[in-house]
Design an enzyme around this catalytic site. Structure first.
Site, PDB file in Angstrom:
ATOM      1  N   TRP A   1      -3.780  -1.713  -0.989  1.00 46.52           N
ATOM      2  CA  TRP A   1      -3.516  -2.811  -2.106  1.00 46.52           C
ATOM      3  C   TRP A   1      -4.288  -4.180  -1.158  1.00 46.52           C
ATOM      4  O   TRP A   1      -3.224  -4.593  -0.204  1.00 46.52           O
ATOM      5  CB  TRP A   1      -2.576  -2.948  -1.865  1.00 46.52           C
ATOM      6  CG  TRP A   1      -2.673  -3.789  -3.446  1.00 46.52           C
ATOM      7  CD1 TRP A   1      -1.582  -4.240  -4.394  1.00 46.52           C
ATOM      8  CD2 TRP A   1      -1.924  -5.408  -3.208  1.00 46.52           C
ATOM      9  NE1 TRP A   1      -1.792  -5.933  -5.089  1.00 46.52           N
ATOM     10  CE2 TRP A   1      -1.910  -6.353  -4.521  1.00 46.52           C
ATOM     11  CE3 TRP A   1      -1.480  -6.907  -1.552  1.00 46.52           C
ATOM     12  CZ2 TRP A   1      -2.018  -7.555  -4.504  1.00 46.52           C
ATOM     13  CZ3 TRP A   1      -1.884  -7.802  -2.273  1.00 46.52           C
ATOM     14  CH2 TRP A   1      -1.915  -8.394  -3.753  1.00 46.52           C
TER      15      TRP A   1
ATOM     16  N   LYS B   1       7.145 -10.061 -18.332  1.00 52.30           N
ATOM     17  CA  LYS B   1       6.886  -9.058 -18.591  1.00 52.30           C
ATOM     18  C   LYS B   1       5.824  -9.579 -19.052  1.00 52.30           C
ATOM     19  O   LYS B   1       4.847  -8.338 -19.406  1.00 52.30           O
ATOM     20  CB  LYS B   1       7.746  -8.829 -19.116  1.00 52.30           C
ATOM     21  CG  LYS B   1       8.930  -7.074 -19.220  1.00 52.30           C
ATOM     22  CD  LYS B   1       8.526  -6.780 -17.913  1.00 52.30           C
ATOM     23  CE  LYS B   1       8.975  -7.252 -17.040  1.00 52.30           C
ATOM     24  NZ  LYS B   1       9.574  -7.247 -15.667  1.00 52.30           N
TER      25      LYS B   1
ATOM     26  N   ARG C   1       1.830   1.227  -5.794  1.00 55.77           N
ATOM     27  CA  ARG C   1       2.140   1.051  -4.820  1.00 55.77           C
ATOM     28  C   ARG C   1       0.760  -0.267  -4.261  1.00 55.77           C
ATOM     29  O   ARG C   1       0.664  -1.161  -3.629  1.00 55.77           O
ATOM     30  CB  ARG C   1       2.763   1.389  -3.731  1.00 55.77           C
ATOM     31  CG  ARG C   1       3.806   1.897  -3.991  1.00 55.77           C
ATOM     32  CD  ARG C   1       4.697   2.526  -2.272  1.00 55.77           C
ATOM     33  NE  ARG C   1       4.221   1.549  -1.457  1.00 55.77           N
ATOM     34  CZ  ARG C   1       5.331   0.859  -1.224  1.00 55.77           C
ATOM     35  NH1 ARG C   1       6.321   1.216  -2.053  1.00 55.77           N
ATOM     36  NH2 ARG C   1       5.414  -0.220  -0.211  1.00 55.77           N
TER      37      ARG C   1
ATOM     38  N   ASN D   1       0.698   0.418   6.086  1.00 56.15           N
ATOM     39  CA  ASN D   1       0.975  -0.743   4.962  1.00 56.15           C
ATOM     40  C   ASN D   1       1.757  -2.147   6.244  1.00 56.15           C
ATOM     41  O   ASN D   1       2.063  -2.037   7.118  1.00 56.15           O
ATOM     42  CB  ASN D   1       2.162   0.074   4.427  1.00 56.15           C
ATOM     43  CG  ASN D   1       1.855   0.791   3.289  1.00 56.15           C
ATOM     44  OD1 ASN D   1       1.052   1.102   3.314  1.00 56.15           O
ATOM     45  ND2 ASN D   1       2.633   1.512   2.677  1.00 56.15           N
ATOM     46  N   GLY D   2       1.524  -2.886   5.637  1.00 56.41           N
ATOM     47  CA  GLY D   2       1.883  -3.648   6.448  1.00 56.41           C
ATOM     48  C   GLY D   2       0.895  -5.097   7.094  1.00 56.41           C
ATOM     49  O   GLY D   2      -0.465  -4.622   6.754  1.00 56.41           O
TER      50      GLY D   2
ATOM     51  N   CYS E   1       0.940  -1.114  -0.295  1.00 57.49           N
ATOM     52  CA  CYS E   1       0.015  -0.095   0.235  1.00 57.49           C
ATOM     53  C   CYS E   1       1.368   1.381  -0.486  1.00 57.49           C
ATOM     54  O   CYS E   1       2.137   0.741   0.392  1.00 57.49           O
ATOM     55  CB  CYS E   1      -0.997   0.134   1.099  1.00 57.49           C
ATOM     56  SG  CYS E   1      -1.908  -1.211   1.387  1.00 57.49           S
TER      57      CYS E   1
ATOM     58  N   LYS F   1       4.288  -2.697  -6.692  1.00 53.90           N
ATOM     59  CA  LYS F   1       5.742  -1.930  -7.002  1.00 53.90           C
ATOM     60  C   LYS F   1       6.551  -2.717  -5.940  1.00 53.90           C
ATOM     61  O   LYS F   1       7.637  -3.241  -6.608  1.00 53.90           O
ATOM     62  CB  LYS F   1       6.061  -0.211  -7.414  1.00 53.90           C
ATOM     63  CG  LYS F   1       7.204   0.113  -7.656  1.00 53.90           C
ATOM     64  CD  LYS F   1       7.634  -0.417  -8.950  1.00 53.90           C
ATOM     65  CE  LYS F   1       8.760  -0.612  -9.876  1.00 53.90           C
ATOM     66  NZ  LYS F   1       9.266  -1.726 -10.985  1.00 53.90           N
TER      67      LYS F   1
ATOM     68  N   GLU G   1      12.579 -13.945 -18.499  1.00 49.54           N
ATOM     69  CA  GLU G   1      12.511 -12.316 -18.097  1.00 49.54           C
ATOM     70  C   GLU G   1      11.371 -11.710 -18.740  1.00 49.54           C
ATOM     71  O   GLU G   1      10.863 -11.346 -18.356  1.00 49.54           O
ATOM     72  CB  GLU G   1      13.151 -11.076 -18.133  1.00 49.54           C
ATOM     73  CG  GLU G   1      13.193  -9.738 -18.008  1.00 49.54           C
ATOM     74  CD  GLU G   1      12.188  -8.926 -16.418  1.00 49.54           C
ATOM     75  OE1 GLU G   1      12.085 -10.182 -15.635  1.00 49.54           O
ATOM     76  OE2 GLU G   1      12.073  -8.361 -16.944  1.00 49.54           O
TER      77      GLU G   1
ATOM     78  N   HIS H   1      12.845 -31.848 -23.198  1.00 48.13           N
ATOM     79  CA  HIS H   1      12.493 -32.633 -21.471  1.00 48.13           C
ATOM     80  C   HIS H   1      11.363 -32.315 -20.975  1.00 48.13           C
ATOM     81  O   HIS H   1      10.950 -33.128 -20.063  1.00 48.13           O
ATOM     82  CB  HIS H   1      14.370 -32.278 -20.091  1.00 48.13           C
ATOM     83  CG  HIS H   1      14.740 -32.859 -20.734  1.00 48.13           C
ATOM     84  ND1 HIS H   1      14.892 -34.087 -21.135  1.00 48.13           N
ATOM     85  CD2 HIS H   1      15.559 -31.763 -21.531  1.00 48.13           C
ATOM     86  CE1 HIS H   1      16.748 -33.813 -21.443  1.00 48.13           C
ATOM     87  NE2 HIS H   1      17.071 -32.815 -21.682  1.00 48.13           N
TER      88      HIS H   1
ATOM     89  N   GLU I   1       3.297 -10.297 -16.795  1.00 48.62           N
ATOM     90  CA  GLU I   1       2.127  -9.476 -15.948  1.00 48.62           C
ATOM     91  C   GLU I   1       1.467  -8.339 -16.743  1.00 48.62           C
ATOM     92  O   GLU I   1       0.600  -7.813 -15.974  1.00 48.62           O
ATOM     93  CB  GLU I   1       3.741  -8.411 -15.455  1.00 48.62           C
ATOM     94  CG  GLU I   1       5.075  -9.558 -14.504  1.00 48.62           C
ATOM     95  CD  GLU I   1       5.796  -8.734 -14.457  1.00 48.62           C
ATOM     96  OE1 GLU I   1       5.985  -8.037 -13.107  1.00 48.62           O
ATOM     97  OE2 GLU I   1       6.795  -8.329 -15.302  1.00 48.62           O
TER      98      GLU I   1
HETATM   99  C1  F6R Z   1       8.421  -7.671 -12.474  1.00 49.34           C
HETATM  100  C2  F6R Z   1       9.357  -7.115 -10.891  1.00 49.34           C
HETATM  101  C3  F6R Z   1       9.044  -7.641  -9.873  1.00 49.34           C
HETATM  102  C4  F6R Z   1      10.531  -7.239  -8.777  1.00 49.34           C
HETATM  103  C5  F6R Z   1      10.450  -7.666  -7.960  1.00 49.34           C
HETATM  104  C6  F6R Z   1      11.734  -7.736  -6.911  1.00 49.34           C
HETATM  105  O1  F6R Z   1       8.552  -7.120 -13.290  1.00 49.34           O
HETATM  106  O2  F6R Z   1       9.397  -5.755 -11.361  1.00 49.34           O
HETATM  107  O3  F6R Z   1       9.503  -9.182 -10.178  1.00 49.34           O
HETATM  108  O4  F6R Z   1      11.225  -7.068  -9.813  1.00 49.34           O
HETATM  109  O5  F6R Z   1       9.475  -7.959  -7.007  1.00 49.34           O
HETATM  110  O6  F6R Z   1      11.611  -6.118  -6.763  1.00 49.34           O
HETATM  111  P1  F6R Z   1      13.153  -5.383  -5.949  1.00 49.34           P
HETATM  112  O7  F6R Z   1      14.264  -4.697  -7.773  1.00 49.34           O
HETATM  113  O8  F6R Z   1      12.187  -3.967  -6.223  1.00 49.34           O
HETATM  114  O9  F6R Z   1      13.808  -6.318  -4.984  1.00 49.34           O
END
Ligand code: F6R
Length: 612
Positions: free
Chosen positions: A79, A489, A31, A105-106, A6, A607, A485, A508, A492
Site C-alpha cells: 500500500w 460505512k 491490508r 511494513n512501516g 502492507c 485493514k 458509523e 445549526h 468507505e
Molecule cells: C472502518 C474501519 C476503521 C477502523 C479503525 C480502527 O470501517 O474499519 O475505521 O475501525 O481503523 O481499527 P481497529 O479497530 O483495528 O483499531
C-alpha cells in the site's frame, strides 16, 4: 502523517514456498493491494517477481514456477507510501549485489539522509522507497567484515521509524530473518516448517501456534528452530500463543463478499461475546478483568481511546457507562489523545477499543496512559496483538477474523462487550435495571436475525438510493454514533459523500444542505427522544429532502414523514444500536456493490493502520 498498511509473508520448511507465499499474500491483501512481490531461493540463488495490482496479477506471473523446488521465501503486498505503485517500488528490495532481499511494513523516517550517505559511498538505488536503504545498509556493513547478524544489528541501530522486516540472504539459504519495531509481525510455529506474517489471519489453516514478536526483537528462523534476540543481543524467550480462529471463518463460504458474510454473522457475534460471561442471577463475569477487579472498584473516571469505527463504538460506550455505571466517561480519538496535554487524575481507567489490536494511534495513546500511571484495559478482537499484550487487562471480542476492510461485525461485538463491561463496572451488578438490560441483550441475536432475514428490502431500497451523491445520517443519543458509523460505512464502500450528525445539531448548520437531491437517513427508533427526532424530520420534509427512516415496528408516526421506512424490532434504548446499525451496514454494502465497487477492498483503505 503517514499511513502504511502492507502485508508481509514468509516461509521456510518442507513445502514448496511459492504457493504458500501467494496464498498468504491473498489472505493479506486486505491490508494493501496496489502491488505485490515475492523473493524465493531457487537453485542456490534468489529469484524475485513483482507486479502491479492485486495479488492475482502476481499469481499469473509466477504460474509456471509455482512448483519450483524452493523451500524458503518472502512476499509482500504493498500500500504505497514512498513512491508510486509500480513494479520498481514494489517489494522485495535488494542491494547492489542482489544478495539481500527485504520486505518491509512501516516507514523509515531518516531514509533520505541514509540514502544520500549510501549513494556517496557508491550504492546504486533503483526505487523511490524508503525500504531500499535497508539491504544497502546491510551490504555496506558486511563490507566491514561483519557477519550478517552484526550487519543487520548495525543497520537497525541507525534507522529511525517503524518497521517490520522479513529478510533473506543468498549466503544463508537456511535462515529467514524477521525484525519488528512498532509494526506487527507474527511467527507461525510449525513442525519442520515455520511461517512469518504481519497478521495472524494469514496463518489460519497453516498453524495454530504463533509467537508475536515484541518491539526491538530479531528472529532467526530455520525450519526447525526459532531463535529470538533483542537489540542488546540478549536471547529472549517468547511465549507461544494458541490461535482460536479456523479456516472456515477466514473464507467467504457462500457469500459473495466478506463484508456481507460478516454482517450476517451479527447474531453469532453477540452470542460469542456473551458466551461464558453471563452468570446466574445475571451477574457478568469478565475473566480478563478479574486480576484488576480491586483497582476497577475505585474507578473515578473512564477514558475510551480508539479510532474509526471502534471510536464510534466508544461513543456509544460513553452513553452506556455514564447511564449504567454513573462513572464520568470521555471518548477520545486516539490520534488526538496521544498529542493532547490533558491533566491526568489518579483512579482514571483508560480503555482501548481495537479490532486489530495493532492500530498505531490507539497503541500510542494506551502507552501514554500507562506512562501517566493509569490502569489500561483493552477491548480487542485479535488475540495476542500488541494492544492486547500491552494493556494491563482486557476483554477479547472472540468475533473471529474480520477480513472485510470496512469494519462491521467488530462494531457489533464491541457494543456487546461495552454493555457487559458497563454492567460489570456498575458495582450494583444485581440491580433490576441491569437485569432488564441483560435479559433484553439475550434476545438481541434473534431480533438481529429478523432484520437480516429481510435484507432483500434493504437491497431494493439501495437500488432506489444508489445514485445520490450525498447523504445525511441523523440520530440522537445512543443512535447519534450509529449515524456517524452509518455515514462512515457508506463513504468507505460506495464513495458517496455522507455526513453523520446529531439530529439536534442539524439546524445549526447541516440543514443548509438539504434539498431534493440530498436524502436523509434517519435513525428514529421509538424511545423517549423519538419525538424530538420526528420534529427534526418535519424540518427536513418541509425543505423537500427525501427521508429514509429506520423505525420501530408498529410506530405509525413515521410513515407520514418518511419516503421509505425499514422497521426493526423493539428493544430498550441502550441496546438499539445493535439493531439500528445492521440496516445501515447492509445499505452501504448494497449501494457499494450496485455502484460496481469491490466493497471488501475499498480504494485507498486497508485493514489495520499500523503507522501514524
Ligand atoms: C472502518 C474501519 C476503521 C477502523 C479503525 C480502527 O470501517 O474499519 O475505521 O475501525 O481503523 O481499527 P481497529 O479497530 O483495528 O483499531
Amino acid at each position: 502523517m503517514y499511513v502504511n498498511m502492507c502485508g508481509i509473508i514468509g516461509y521456510i520448511g518442507k513445502q514448496k514456498s511459492l504457493s504458500i507465499l501467494i496464498n498468504g499474500l491473498k489472505t493479506l491483501e486486505y491490508r494493501g493491494y496496489d502491488s505485490a512481490g515475492v523473493a524465493i531461493f531457487n537453485n542456490g540463488k534468489i529469484d524475485i517477481k513483482k507486479s502491479v495490482g492485486q495479488v492475482k496479477v502476481l499469481e499469473k506471473t509466477v504460474k509456471n514456477n509455482i512448483n519450483l523446488n524452493s523451500h524458503i521465501g518472502i512476499g509482500h503486498t504493498r500500500w504505497a507510501t514512498h513512491g508510486t505503485p509500480n513494479e520498481i517500488n514494489a517489494h522485495p528490495h535488494t542491494d547492489c549485489l542482489n544478495r539481500i532481499f527485504v520486505v518491509h511494513n512501516g516507514i523509515i523516517e531518516n531514509y533520505k539522509e541514509l540514502k544520500e550517505y549510501l549513494q556517496n559511498r557508491g550504492h546504486n538505488f533503483l526505487s523511490d522507497t524508503d525500504t531500499e536503504i535497508v539491504p544497502h545498509l546491510i551490504e555496506d556493513f558486511l563490507k566491514n567484515n561483519k557477519d550478517f547478524n552484526s550487519a543487520l544489528l548495525c543497520t537497525l541501530k541507525i534507522i529511525r521509524g517503524t518497521y517490520a522486516f522479513a529478510i533473506i540472504d543468498s549466503e544463508n539459504p537456511n535462515t529467514l530473518y524477521a525484525v519488528r519495531f512498532s509494526s506487527p509481525l507474527v511467527i507461525g510455529v510449525g513442525k519442520g516448517e515455520n511461517f512469518l506474517a504481519s497478521d495472524s489471519s494469514a496463518l489460519i489453516g497453516k498453524t495454530k501456534n504463533v509467537i508475536y514478536l515484541n518491539d526491538g526483537e530479531i528472529a532467526e528462523i530455520t525450519k526447525d528452530n526459532i531463535s529470538i534476540t533483542n537489540l542488546e543481543k540478549q536471547k529472549t524467550f517468547p511465549e507461544v500463543t494458541h490461535l482460536e480462529w479456523d479456516l472456515e471463518q477466514a473464507q467467504k463460504g457462500t457469500y459473495e463478499h466478506f463484508m456481507l458474510k460478516e454482517i450476517f454473522e451479527g447474531p453469532d457475534i453477540v452470542l460469542s461475546a456473551l458466551r461464558g460471561r453471563l452468570k446466574n442471577k445475571n451477574l457478568v463475569k469478565l475473566g480478563g478483568l478479574e486480576q484488576v477487579a480491586n483497582k476497577l472498584n475505585k474507578t473515578k473516571r473512564l477514558l475510551i481511546l480508539a479510532c474509526g469505527t471502534s471510536y464510534y463504538a466508544g461513543l456509544i460506550g460513553e452513553y452506556l457507562f455514564e447511564e449504567i455505571t454513573k462513572i464520568p466517561t470521555e471518548v477520545h480519538f486516539a490520534s488526538e489523545f496521544r498529542y493532547q496535554k490533558e491533566p491526568f487524575e489518579k483512579e482514571t481507567v483508560a480503555i482501548a477499543i481495537s479490532q486489530s489490536g495493532e492500530t498505531a494511534d490507539t497503541l500510542a495513546s494506551i502507552r501514554k496512559a500507562k506512562e501517566h500511571g493509569l490502569l489500561t484495559l483493552g477491548i480487542v478482537n485479535t488475540v495476542g496483538s500488541t494492544i492486547a499484550r500491552e494493556t494491563d487487562a482486557g476483554v477479547y471480542n472472540h468475533a473471529g477474523p474480520e477480513i472485510g476492510v470496512a469494519s462491521t461485525k467488530a462494531f457489533i461485538s464491541q457494543l456487546t462487550i461495552l454493555i457487559l463491561m458497563a454492567v460489570y463496572l456498575s458495582k450494583s451488578n444485581e440491580n433490576s435495571y441491569n437485569n432488564t438490560l441483560l435479559q433484553e441483550l439475550k434476545k438481541i441475536p434473534k431480533k438481529m436475525q429478523t432484520i437480516l432475514n429481510r435484507s432483500d428490502e434493504i437491497e431494493k431500497l439501495a437500488e432506489k438510493y444508489k445514485d445520490y451523491d450525498n447523504f445525511l445520517f441523523l440520530g440522537r443519543r445512543y443512535n447519534y454514533p450509529v449515524a456517524l458509523e452509518g455515514a462512515l460505512k457508506l463513504k468507505e464502500v460506495s464513495y458517496i459523500h455522507a455526513e453523520g450528525c446529531s439530529a439536534g445539531e442539524m439546524k445549526h448548520g447541516p440543514i443548509a444542505m438539504i434539498s431534493e437531491d440530498f436524502p436523509t437517513m434517519a435513525i428514529v427508533p421509538q424511545n423517549n427522544i423519538s419525538e424530538k427526532m420526528l420534529s427534526n424530520l418535519e424540518e427536513i420534509k418541509a425543505r423537500g429532502g427525501p427521508i429514509f427512516a429506520i423505525a420501530t415496528e408498529g410506530d405509525k408516526r413515521i410513515t407520514s414523514l418518511a419516503n421509505d421506512t425499514f422497521f426493526i424490532p423493539k428493544t430498550i434504548e441502550p441496546l438499539e444500536p445493535l439493531l439500528t446499525v445492521i440496516p445501515l451496514q447492509l445499505l452501504a454494502y448494497y449501494i457499494g456493490t450496485k455502484r460496481g465497487f469491490d466493497v471488501d477492498k475499498p480504494r485507498n483503505l486497508a485493514k489495520s493502520v499500523t503507522v501514524e
